[in-house]
Design an enzyme around this catalytic site. Structure first.
Site, PDB file in Angstrom:
ATOM      1  N   GLY A   1      11.817  -3.799  49.434  1.00 12.13           N
ATOM      2  CA  GLY A   1      11.195  -2.488  50.162  1.00 12.13           C
ATOM      3  C   GLY A   1      10.995  -1.659  48.929  1.00 12.13           C
ATOM      4  O   GLY A   1      10.479  -0.491  49.390  1.00 12.13           O
ATOM      5  N   CYS A   2      11.647  -1.909  47.824  1.00 11.71           N
ATOM      6  CA  CYS A   2      11.327  -0.883  46.549  1.00 11.71           C
ATOM      7  C   CYS A   2       9.608  -0.990  46.080  1.00 11.71           C
ATOM      8  O   CYS A   2       9.193  -1.954  45.714  1.00 11.71           O
ATOM      9  CB  CYS A   2      12.232  -1.383  45.632  1.00 11.71           C
ATOM     10  SG  CYS A   2      12.063  -0.396  43.972  1.00 11.71           S
ATOM     11  N   GLY A   3       9.147   0.263  46.183  1.00 13.74           N
ATOM     12  CA  GLY A   3       7.858   0.295  45.831  1.00 13.74           C
ATOM     13  C   GLY A   3       7.329  -0.080  44.624  1.00 13.74           C
ATOM     14  O   GLY A   3       6.510  -0.488  44.093  1.00 13.74           O
TER      15      GLY A   3
END
Length: 143
Positions: free
Chosen positions: A11-13
């Site tokens: 989920g880390c951009g």
């Protein structure tokens, strides 16, 4: 091109952009969750041991940003215990190609190591590591 084991925070951009740069450069990825991996001292040290202890830490981690953990004030053994207990503190991504391991995403260094498109290699480290504004409790923008 290289096959890269890429440890990320799901989920880390920032990690999403990094993975895309690697894919655009023709590399293949084996993406793994940094948080779900059962880290041992030996496995983690294989990535971080050559670096200064302060460089082991994710500067976007809420515990680091709040000052609860000050990487420059932590000795090696304490740092290792902190990282094993809270993988959100581990600087990411962790990258492995064959037996060689790297920590963080410095586009110029990755370009020299395995090749990266020239546009990505020119981006600053500040743009390529860490998280976008609006971080959640895990230290990254919500997906």
């Amino acid at each position: 091109m290289s096959h890269i084991v890429f440890f990320e925070k799901p989920g880390c951009g920032g990690n999403a952009k990094q993975k895309q740069w690697l894919l655009d450069a023709g590399h293949t990825l084996d993406v793994r969750s940094l948080l779900a991996t059962q880290w041992t001292e030996a496995a983690l040290l294989a990535f971080v041991d050559a670096l200064p202890v302060a460089d082991w830490f994710n500067r976007a981690s809420p515990r680091v940003k709040s000052g609860r953990v000050v990487p420059e004030d932590v000795d090696r053994d304490t740092a290792l215990a902190l990282l094993l207990a809270d993988p959100l503190l581990i600087r990411r991504p962790l990258l492995q190609v064959g037996d060689e391991r790297r920590v963080g995403f410095d586009p110029a260094a990755i370009d020299t190591w395995i090749g990266l498109d020239s546009h990505a290699a020119q981006r600053s480290r500040a743009q390529s590591e860490g998280c976008a504004a609006g971080m959640n409790e895990g230290g990254c923008a919500a997906p």
